[in-house]
Scaffold this motif. Sequence first.
Motif, PDB file in Angstrom:
ATOM      1  N   LEU A 248       0.831  -1.207   0.000  1.00  0.00           N
ATOM      2  CA  LEU A 248       0.000   0.000   0.000  1.00  0.00           C
ATOM      3  C   LEU A 248       0.867   1.260   0.000  1.00  0.00           C
ATOM      4  CD1 LEU A 248      -2.990   0.904   0.186  1.00  0.00           C
ATOM      5  CD2 LEU A 248      -2.709   0.992   2.657  1.00  0.00           C
ATOM      6  N   VAL A 249       1.926   1.251   0.801  1.00  0.00           N
ATOM      7  CA  VAL A 249       2.819   2.417   0.852  1.00  0.00           C
ATOM      8  C   VAL A 249       3.574   2.586  -0.464  1.00  0.00           C
ATOM      9  CG1 VAL A 249       4.863   3.346   2.001  1.00  0.00           C
ATOM     10  CG2 VAL A 249       3.028   2.345   3.360  1.00  0.00           C
ATOM     11  N   ALA A 250       4.020   1.470  -1.076  1.00  0.00           N
ATOM     12  CA  ALA A 250       4.748   1.557  -2.344  1.00  0.00           C
ATOM     13  C   ALA A 250       3.870   2.111  -3.455  1.00  0.00           C
ATOM     14  CB  ALA A 250       5.284   0.172  -2.733  1.00  0.00           C
ATOM     15  N   ALA A 251       2.614   1.668  -3.493  1.00  0.00           N
ATOM     16  CA  ALA A 251       1.709   2.191  -4.522  1.00  0.00           C
ATOM     17  C   ALA A 251       1.407   3.664  -4.298  1.00  0.00           C
ATOM     18  CB  ALA A 251       0.413   1.367  -4.534  1.00  0.00           C
ATOM     19  N   TRP A 252       1.223   4.059  -3.031  1.00  0.00           N
ATOM     20  CA  TRP A 252       0.946   5.473  -2.733  1.00  0.00           C
ATOM     21  C   TRP A 252       2.170   6.340  -3.054  1.00  0.00           C
ATOM     22  CZ3 TRP A 252      -2.762   8.719  -2.280  1.00  0.00           C
ATOM     23  CH2 TRP A 252      -2.565   9.947  -1.657  1.00  0.00           C
ATOM     24  N   ARG A 253       3.364   5.829  -2.786  1.00  0.00           N
ATOM     25  CA  ARG A 253       4.577   6.576  -3.116  1.00  0.00           C
ATOM     26  C   ARG A 253       4.715   6.758  -4.627  1.00  0.00           C
ATOM     27  NH1 ARG A 253       9.605   7.673  -0.867  1.00  0.00           N
ATOM     28  NH2 ARG A 253      11.332   7.711  -2.365  1.00  0.00           N
ATOM     29  N   ARG A 254       4.356   5.720  -5.375  1.00  0.00           N
ATOM     30  CA  ARG A 254       4.417   5.825  -6.837  1.00  0.00           C
ATOM     31  C   ARG A 254       3.418   6.851  -7.353  1.00  0.00           C
ATOM     32  NH1 ARG A 254       6.419   2.303 -10.872  1.00  0.00           N
ATOM     33  NH2 ARG A 254       6.292   3.469 -12.823  1.00  0.00           N
ATOM     34  N   LEU A 255       2.245   6.918  -6.723  1.00  0.00           N
ATOM     35  CA  LEU A 255       1.255   7.914  -7.117  1.00  0.00           C
ATOM     36  C   LEU A 255       1.724   9.330  -6.806  1.00  0.00           C
ATOM     37  CD1 LEU A 255      -2.063   6.175  -5.967  1.00  0.00           C
ATOM     38  CD2 LEU A 255      -1.362   6.639  -8.308  1.00  0.00           C
ATOM     39  N   ARG A 256       2.416   9.501  -5.679  1.00  0.00           N
ATOM     40  CA  ARG A 256       2.874  10.831  -5.283  1.00  0.00           C
ATOM     41  C   ARG A 256       4.066  11.302  -6.116  1.00  0.00           C
ATOM     42  NH1 ARG A 256       1.522  12.823  -0.284  1.00  0.00           N
ATOM     43  NH2 ARG A 256       2.647  14.664  -1.079  1.00  0.00           N
TER      44      ARG A 256
END
Length: 226
Positions: free
Chosen positions: A51-59
Amino acid sequence: MARPALRVDAVLVQAVIAGALSFAHLHDLAAAAGQDGWKAWAYPISVDLLLVAAWRRLRTDGPTRLAWCWFVIALVASLGANVATAGLLDLHTVPAWLRILVAAWPALAFLGGTLLAHTPAHVEPEARADTDPAPGPPAAEDDQEHAPASGADTREPAALIASEPEPVPVPPAVSAPPVPAALVDHARKVADDHEQRTGTPIDSDTLRARLGVPPQLADAIAARLT
């Protein structure tokens, strides 16, 4: 008055509480699905890291289909564990499809993390003002409209006559080469033979090929035969 170095943030406290509860729910669901011991503790870490990796990629790289896809998958896994352990699912009799999903999660999480880490981001080129081509020099048509049409317009008639190009002499026509009478007689026999075989008079190209003479001489012989 100096500000305190450590300030308690309500949002941070809320995030810690929500993370701890979600971590516990994922652990309980994994344990109920047959993942006991340290494996049950590894599942919530895997879900939260994805979840954190996907959110970081979005940011960092902006909204992309890849980042949104794995963000939704990790979010559904986290929310699903929270809802399942809220009394809607009997943890003592976990259905087979849920056991299959829990057992397949490590491979799915590994695939998502690999794609998020190693897939290059597609960055759209931004239009910048400094990259626009510099405007070229103004067209010379405006200056030419106000300038004289040509320098020849202002000269005297005598200068115009003197500046005219001299006519190119035309070479005299090349006279036909003399044709020996014997060659004409031989050509007439060749022409008669050709007409008897084909039914059409012989042309200049065929006559030249049969006699082996230059084109001008063949034309002169053909003129004598007519």
